[in-house]
Enzyme design. Structure first.
Site, PDB file in Angstrom:
ATOM      1  N   CYS A 153      -6.685 134.104  14.769  1.00  0.00           N
ATOM      2  CA  CYS A 153      -5.920 132.905  15.210  1.00  0.00           C
ATOM      3  C   CYS A 153      -6.631 131.873  15.293  1.00  0.00           C
ATOM      4  O   CYS A 153      -7.462 132.485  15.634  1.00  0.00           O
ATOM      5  CB  CYS A 153      -4.855 133.130  16.354  1.00  0.00           C
TER       6      CYS A 153
ATOM      7  N   TYR B  91     -15.104 136.572   5.054  1.00  0.00           N
ATOM      8  CA  TYR B  91     -13.492 136.051   4.507  1.00  0.00           C
ATOM      9  C   TYR B  91     -12.904 134.908   5.336  1.00  0.00           C
ATOM     10  O   TYR B  91     -12.748 134.111   4.650  1.00  0.00           O
ATOM     11  CB  TYR B  91     -12.426 136.946   4.161  1.00  0.00           C
TER      12      TYR B  91
ATOM     13  N   ASN C 256      -7.281 134.145  20.953  1.00  0.00           N
ATOM     14  CA  ASN C 256      -7.674 134.840  19.810  1.00  0.00           C
ATOM     15  C   ASN C 256      -8.099 135.900  20.300  1.00  0.00           C
ATOM     16  O   ASN C 256      -9.044 136.490  20.572  1.00  0.00           O
ATOM     17  CB  ASN C 256      -8.294 133.931  18.930  1.00  0.00           C
ATOM     18  N   GLY C 257      -7.359 136.910  19.104  1.00  0.00           N
ATOM     19  CA  GLY C 257      -7.924 137.961  20.039  1.00  0.00           C
ATOM     20  C   GLY C 257      -6.684 139.292  19.411  1.00  0.00           C
ATOM     21  O   GLY C 257      -5.148 138.484  18.787  1.00  0.00           O
TER      22      GLY C 257
ATOM     23  N   ASP D  11     -15.245 139.060  -6.070  1.00  0.00           N
ATOM     24  CA  ASP D  11     -14.660 138.698  -4.351  1.00  0.00           C
ATOM     25  C   ASP D  11     -14.794 139.198  -3.420  1.00  0.00           C
ATOM     26  O   ASP D  11     -16.103 140.169  -3.365  1.00  0.00           O
ATOM     27  CB  ASP D  11     -13.088 139.608  -4.856  1.00  0.00           C
ATOM     28  N   ASP D  12     -14.260 138.833  -2.493  1.00  0.00           N
ATOM     29  CA  ASP D  12     -14.492 139.230  -0.724  1.00  0.00           C
ATOM     30  C   ASP D  12     -14.299 140.633  -0.462  1.00  0.00           C
ATOM     31  O   ASP D  12     -15.330 141.597   0.386  1.00  0.00           O
ATOM     32  CB  ASP D  12     -14.526 138.000  -0.227  1.00  0.00           C
TER      33      ASP D  12
ATOM     34  N   GLY E 229      -4.266 131.068  10.282  1.00  0.00           N
ATOM     35  CA  GLY E 229      -2.928 131.456  10.749  1.00  0.00           C
ATOM     36  C   GLY E 229      -1.934 130.379  10.634  1.00  0.00           C
ATOM     37  O   GLY E 229      -1.948 129.019  10.729  1.00  0.00           O
TER      38      GLY E 229
END
Ligand code: 5GP
Ligand code: SF4
Ligand code: MG
Length: 491
Positions: free
Chosen positions: A2, A255, A100-101, A361-362, A28
């Site tokens: 988030c 990412y 966030n978490g 790609d990541d 998000g």
């Protein structure tokens, strides 16, 4: 995963809150909310993107010089409007929070709050639990007066009771704003001061880019296990309350975060370049035959450019992304995801025809993205397709706020590179070595000894992640997936 934002100003905050949330949209896309305060709380939250949730009438209504905001991607539980943040309580004083978490002991705490404190947690949102634990502690520690000591003692209680990862911003009505980060510093949280006005304004945000864009200066990370409290007189109080080994999430660099952000003294763009450099050495040793290097836009571009530079190979943007579709992974439900990948990426045939192609790609999670891409690239006439990931193989679910899958869903779980290659249809697959990955990301800040790498290694830094908990979240996710499958088939 988030995004959070808190602004403590003397001027109307809705403008910067809205702009700020737009800079956190990538964290998000499920729901978002803004709460402001001008003697009372005004809140607007909803499902979807920031630009779709807030209409002019809401903006007019969100009055005040203090704001909290949030962009949400659901972790455990479904993303309903009711679970959207911020949350507020009317006691003590009036107290609001966004975070966030992911709280690992959410259900235990919910039960405890009900049984011992007779408080009902009305949502499946972690922050409601954190907020209640904090409010309850504050009432006890403050004894009628909210001093910095009382606030810090309450945060200490949160550290004691709440397990998992959390970066929190709380507003206490007419008393101030406090931001704190869990003792391991798993999720990011930055702090800045805007001194352009006579009276400075303060802000907390999940990424430095938000503060930067809003004109805040002196941007720095809130240290792990620490709280910063701005009181009503705009005096700053800061304290480290609990120390644990610092374990910021390595996936932010791989990412999640925007490349222009600096988290924990590490620029995300440069980290991706460094990851590319490490991977280039492995590619060199592998003896892959390559004519052209192509990134999967957007996250892997810096790494792919570096790989091409080091290996002295042609670099081409052969996959064009429709930027109006959104993050594929962030679309809930596998079925929806699979369908959107093809709509999101389209190959330029001339780049691939008769070429030995290296796609960068990541990460490879379930392998859906890579399989579709490889198929596209072959159809465009490639001679061979090698697929490389600049992160190590993902094998374990994240319990700290990222909706990573159940173990069985990770394509690399229990399989070697050759088997992964066979499953996604590549001629060869190569992953970054986990030690190289850690080394590359810490290069800019060697003071960080290591990161949380649990989704790659299974080593959960908080050590409170039991097998039972992992099984429980796996079951929840399976059930959610079944529901979403039905949903995906009906629209
Ligand atoms: P998959 O292998 O699951 O089909 O998709 C991998 C792709 O999903 C990568 O291109 C990566 O950029 C993207 N991705 C989006 N969100 C996430 C996430 O939360 N975790 C991981 N590992 N990859 C994600
Ligand atoms: Fe980040 Fe992975 Fe740790 Fe989750 S498990 S916090 S995604 S490194
Ligand atoms: Mg991608």
């Amino acid at each position: 995963m988030c995004g959070v934002l808190g602004i403590f100003s003397t001027e109307a905050v809705i403008g910067p809150m809205y702009t700020g949330l737009l800079t956190l949209q990538h964290r998000g896309q499920d729901s978002a909310g803004i709460l402001t305060y001008d003697g009372r709380y005004h809140v607007k939250k909803g499902n979807g993107l920031v630009r779709d949730i807030f209409a002019e009438r809401h903006i007019e209504r969100l009055k005040g010089a203090v704001g909290l905001g949030h962009t949400r991607y659901p972790t455990v539980g479904e993303g309903t409007g009711e679970d959207a943040q911020p949350f507020w309580l009317n006691h003590p004083y009036g107290i609001a929070a966004a975070h966030n978490g992911n709280v690992v002991n959410f259900f235990e705490l919910k039960k405890e709050l009900f049984e011992k404190s007779h408080k009902i947690i009305n949502s499946n949102c972690d922050v409601e639990v954190i907020l209640n634990v904090f409010a309850e502690a504050l009432e006890r520690t403050a004894r009628g007066e909210i001093t910095p000591d009382a606030v810090f003692a309450a945060v200490r209680q949160v550290y004691r009771r709440v397990k998992g990862s959390y970066s929190v911003v709380c507003h206490i009505a007419d008393r101030g704003m406090v931001g704190f980060r869990d003792p391991y510093g798993l999720r990011p949280l930055l702090f800045g001061v805007d001194r352009r006005q006579m009276v400075p304004a303060f802000a907390f945000a999940s990424e430095s880019v938000t503060l930067d864009l809003l004109g805040f200066g002196d941007i720095r990370d809130v240290p792990p296990g620490s709280a910063i409290f701005i009181d009503q007189n705009r005096t700053l109080h800061e304290r480290t309350l609990q120390t644990a080994p610092f374990r910021p999430c390595i996936f932010e660099y791989i990412y999640f975060a925007r490349p222009d952000s600096y988290l924990n003294g590490i620029n995300v763009y440069q980290a991706r370049v460094d990851l590319g450099r490490k991977l280039a050495r492995r590619i060199q040793k592998s003896g892959m035959e390559i004519d052209v290097v192509v990134p999967v836009p957007d996250s892997s571009r810096p790494a792919a450019i570096e790989i091409a530079r080091i290996l002295k190979l042609k670099y081409r943007e052969g996959l064009v992304k429709n930027r109006y579709i959104g993050r594929t992974f962030i679309m809930p439900g596998d079925h929806v995801r699979q369908r959107t990948i093809r709509q999101k990426l389209n190959p330029i045939a001339d780049v691939f025809r008769d070429q030995n192609v290296l796609i960068v790609d990541d990460s490879i999670v379930r392998g859906n993205t890579s399989r579709s891409i490889i198929q596209m690239v072959r159809q465009a006439g490639a001679r061979s397709v090698s697929f490389v990931s600049y992160s190590a193989p993902l094998t374990h679910p994240c319990v700290y706020g990222i909706d990573m899958q159940t173990r069985s869903e990770f394509i690399a779980s229990g399989l070697g590179d050759a088997e992964v290659a066979a499953r996604i249809g590549a001629d060869r697959v190569l992953f970054q070595d986990i030690r190289d990955m850690v080394q590359a990301v810490r290069r800019q800040n060697p003071a960080i000894r290591t990161f949380c790498t649990a989704c790659f290694s299974g080593e959960y830094p908080t050590r409170d992640v039991s097998r039972g908990y992992l099984e429980q979240i796996e079951q929840e996710r399976e059930q959610l997936k079944l529901k979403q499958k039905d949903l995906a088939l009906t629209f």
